[in-house]
Scaffold this active site. Structure first.
Site, PDB file in Angstrom:
ATOM      1  N   SER A 469      38.647 -22.213 -13.456  1.00 17.38           N
ATOM      2  CA  SER A 469      39.151 -22.762 -14.707  1.00 17.38           C
ATOM      3  C   SER A 469      38.068 -23.475 -15.510  1.00 17.38           C
ATOM      4  O   SER A 469      37.158 -22.835 -16.028  1.00 17.38           O
ATOM      5  CB  SER A 469      40.326 -23.694 -14.410  1.00 17.38           C
ATOM      6  OG  SER A 469      41.067 -23.955 -15.565  1.00 17.38           O
ATOM      7  N   ASP A 480      26.144 -17.681 -21.229  1.00 13.76           N
ATOM      8  CA  ASP A 480      26.119 -16.969 -22.508  1.00 13.76           C
ATOM      9  C   ASP A 480      25.048 -17.514 -23.450  1.00 13.76           C
ATOM     10  O   ASP A 480      24.426 -16.755 -24.210  1.00 13.76           O
ATOM     11  CB  ASP A 480      27.498 -17.036 -23.187  1.00 13.76           C
ATOM     12  CG  ASP A 480      28.549 -16.214 -22.458  1.00 13.76           C
ATOM     13  OD1 ASP A 480      28.155 -15.355 -21.634  1.00 13.76           O
ATOM     14  OD2 ASP A 480      29.752 -16.430 -22.683  1.00 13.76           O
ATOM     15  N   LYS A 494      40.082 -17.621 -12.825  1.00 11.65           N
ATOM     16  CA  LYS A 494      41.241 -18.183 -13.524  1.00 11.65           C
ATOM     17  C   LYS A 494      40.874 -18.378 -14.996  1.00 11.65           C
ATOM     18  O   LYS A 494      40.160 -19.307 -15.345  1.00 11.65           O
ATOM     19  CB  LYS A 494      41.660 -19.508 -12.898  1.00 11.65           C
ATOM     20  CG  LYS A 494      42.834 -20.179 -13.600  1.00 11.65           C
ATOM     21  CD  LYS A 494      43.159 -21.515 -12.942  1.00 11.65           C
ATOM     22  CE  LYS A 494      44.268 -22.248 -13.695  1.00 11.65           C
ATOM     23  NZ  LYS A 494      43.834 -22.698 -15.030  1.00 11.65           N
TER      24      LYS A 494
END
Length: 752
Positions: A469, A480, A494
């Site tokens: 999460s 990224d 998740k």
């Protein structure tokens, strides 16, 4: 109306059938029934879930079938109590549980639970009967120890055979550990008696929560119903604070025992409570009578001890050193706000040799993304926050001139989404961090809007299968942006966002409490458009995979949301790691190929995976002794290596924290002129402890705490390798100016 009449008729029929099957002794057991307010709570929960959930699903016959299966599985996950015949008995209500909720008649789910309790008592009674005869360990038999995916046994005869093997395995484990027959019988009889004792402490609220969770989790894995007490505990876990006395408690032999005293808490400052003390009674204030708590559930004792800040609680204590018949003492403590520092962010510095140079790697361990939302809303400038704590630790690490920083998110299951966004902001200048898509397909972008970075040097993030999460949001954003190296194993997967929805807003008065829903309201996406859902975050440099994707992680759920993608958010990467990652991976592979400890770990993981796949254990004593001897030989070989004086020339060295260097020096001073046992020795012996056949509460509290302490002190092979990888990165950046400018284009002194 017709459905409701049918439901009542079905319940009456089942009651007759169940009543006919109840033995005299079992009939005397407490029969739990739904309490006032629970039926209304179920109705309101269903209305919220069908209208506001991200995966809006009607409460109909199809959902009823899912609830039915999940409810039985929740009660008996290992299929040790119910038979297929029991399930068949209730097949007539398989499509009627939706009517039980909407019609405010919870008699059927409670009847199922009472049937479970009856079966539980019967199975344990049979297990205790088996202890009167000694098993034959010369037979060539085996036991399937993980039955979660097994079929329900068809008959009582098959169930008795299953329990015969279970008891035989429990007996054999203790026999191999050196216990005699009498000791084994006494230990197991007490163990099975404790099973029954604990099961009898389940309440109407527990049963209702189990049933409502079967409904909530049938929609999607991360949606839950929280009863009033569970909701309070969830809130405490998020804010990492509570109002109490500062004791961690545990139930042992029906007694409430002090397991830990929090330093600086009222209990700790008083000096009157020690680890191992038994709490026999509690008076919630100065005027209330003392309530005896022997045999109570631990959460009931805790609820009695907790109370408003600055109020007084009185405890009836039997000191640990007073003996069974020792004198009791009554102490009074004033409750205060207790910070759960054990779950807070912590830092350390590990030093690695790199040729003639030494690299200092700062490690920040973050167990959860916590935030005290209530304190924040009230404007408390000192509110508890993961980001605030990490920012402070980064400031300290900068002063201590570390070369690289590692954020350790292993087993961090998530927490506050806003904390994940803010924490990312400590390592990027400005920009989007995560995208959210709601149930109506609206996409929102959560961004860091604060200019500047708390740390602009090289960065690493360590993850494992237990990183979920909010941990995945942070790791994905760092990856990224090209901001840091992601190390470890693929994360949980998740990719959903939950919110807390309080049901008390529907209550007609303040005395009725309906609990809360932790409900999925959105799916999050990476800024590159992908999602971590199902697939998790794939590390740049992979370490051995400890978990099993079939049993742990999002992919293990049968109703998880699918992987998908959306358009990327507009963002500009802050760094480019494509040239340095192959170099780091090459050095990593060369190092672990020569690292005996790393190879041992890989062998252990392979062995565990094989055992998990086989899912069978022999009940033949000769074979089991041979297996045990092999394991002990491996353990001794490793112990000899780990305790070798020549070991660890290249191991990272933990540097002392300047803040408590004095305390550490004092505590390390040998007593009576004798050398204290090496922490390294204690850690190794604790980590290599062989199976003693006991469960946690069957060992002495001292032994259990010592084992936990040793496990924490044991060598962390994966952390050490992650630190080596970041030390390698520092070396490359200091010797290659062009590469440093690509990895850290904003850090003008990256190559210095």
């Amino acid at each position: 109306m017709k459905k409701q009449i049918l439901l009542v008729a079905v319940l009456a029929a089942l009651s007759v059938q169940a009543g006919a099957a109840v033995p005299e002794k079992a009939a005397a057991e407490t029969v739990l029934k739904p309490q006032p307010g629970q039926a209304q709570a179920a109705v309101w929960a269903s209305r919220v879930l069908t209208k506001l959930h991200y995966k809006s699903t009607p409460l109909d016959d199809a959902m009823s079938e899912k609830i039915f299966d999940r409810y039985f599985k929740s009660l008996d996950s290992e299929k040790l109590f119910f038979t297929q015949a029991d399930l068949d008995q209730y097949a007539i209500v398989r499509t009627r549980l939706d009517d039980a909720i909407t019609g405010e008649n919870l008699s059927v789910p409670f009847a199922i639970y009472n049937q479970y309790q009856q079966r539980f008592n019967e199975r344990i009674a049979y297990a205790r009967e088996l202890l009167k005869t000694k098993p034959d360990f010369s037979l060539d038999e085996s036991y399937q120890y993980d039955r979660e995916k097994a079929e329900w046994v068809k008959s009582d005869a098959e169930m008795k055979e299953l329990w015969r093997k279970r008891v035989k395995n429990d007996w054999l484990r203790l026999k191999l550990a050196g216990k005699d027959d009498k000791g084994i019988r006494d230990t197991l009889d007490k163990r099975y008696e404790n099973y029954v004792s604990r099961s009898r402490k389940l309440t109407n609220e527990d049963v209702f929560q189990i049933f409502m969770n079967a409904y909530a989790m049938s929609i999607e894995p991360h949606t839950n119903y929280l009863g009033p007490r569970a909701a309070e505990n969830f809130d405490i876990a998020m804010r990492l604070s509570l109002e109490g006395i500062g004791c961690v408690l545990q139930t042992r032999d029906e007694y409430t025992v002090v397991r830990e005293v929090v330093p600086g808490s009222p209990a700790g400052l008083s000096g009157k409570i020690k680890v191992g003390d038994k709490i026999l009674g509690v008076a919630k204030d100065d005027k209330s009578p003392m309530t005896e708590v022997l045999g109570w559930r631990i959460d009931d004792v805790v609820a009695l001890i907790r109370g408003p800040k600055d109020s007084t609680v009185r405890l009836d204590i039997q000191p640990v050193d007073a003996g069974v018949d020792g004198k009791h003492t009554t102490i009074s403590l004033v409750r205060k706000k207790i910070s759960m520092e054990e779950q807070s962010a912590k830092k350390s510095i590990l030093e690695v040799k790199d040729g003639t140079a030494k690299r200092r790697i700062g490690v920040i361990s973050l167990p959860t993304f916590y935030q005290d939302f209530e304190a924040s809303r009230k404007g408390d400038k000192e509110y508890k926050s993961a980001t605030r704590d990490v920012a402070r630790l980064l400031g300290e690490l900068k002063k201590e001139k570390v070369d690289n920083v590692l954020i350790d998110l292993r087993n961090n299951g998530g927490g506050s989404l806003s904390e994940a966004v803010q924490l990312t902001g400590l390592f990027i200048d400005k920009g989007p961090v995560v995208q959210q898509r709601t149930g109506d397909n609206k996409i929102e972008v959560e961004s860091d809007t604060n200019a500047g970075m708390a740390w602009d040097g090289p960065l690493g993030v360590l993850i494992n299968r237990g990183s979920a999460s909010a941990s995945e949001i942070f790791a994905a954003a760092i990856q990224d942006y090209g901001r840091g190296v992601i190390i470890g194993e693929p994360s949980f997967g998740k990719g959903t966002v939950q919110t807390i929805f309080g049901l008390d807003r529907f209550a007609q008065n303040d005395k009725v409490h309906y609990g809360e829903l932790k409900m999925t309201i959105a799916q999050f996406f990476r800024i590159n458009g992908g999602t971590t859902q199902l697939r998790g975050v794939t590390p740049d440099i992979k370490l051995p995979t400890m978990g099993d994707s079939d049993t742990f992680g999002e992919s293990s759920y049968d109703n998880a949301l699918p992987w998908t993608s959306i358009a990327p958010a507009p963002y500009i990467p802050t760094g480019d790691l494509k040239d340095i990652l192959p170099l780091l991976d090459k050095k990593h592979e060369a190092r672990v190929a020569k690292d005996k400890d790393f190879q041992y770990l890989s062998e252990d993981i392979a062995l565990v995976k094989k055992q998990r796949k086989d899912n069978l254990i022999s009940l033949n004593e000769t074979l089991r002794r041979k297996e045990r001897d092999t394991q002990e030989a491996r353990a001794k070989l490793r112990e000899a290596r780990l305790l070798s004086t020549t070991l660890g020339a290249d191991d990272p060295v933990l540097l002392p924290d300047p803040k408590d260097a004095l305390n550490k020096a004092i505590s390390a001073k040998p007593a009576n002129g004798k050398a204290a046992p090496s922490p390294k020795v204690a850690a190794v012996k604790g980590a290599l402890r062989t199976d003693d056949g006991l469960q946690g509460d069957e060992r002495s509290l001292t032994a259990e705490l010592d084992a936990e302490k040793a496990a924490k002190a044991a060598k962390d092979v994966l952390l050490n390798e992650a630190v080596h990888i970041l030390a390698d990165e520092v070396g490359f950046l200091k010797t290659d100016t062009r590469m440093a400018s690509r990895v850290l284009p904003y850090a003008v002194d990256a190559s210095k």
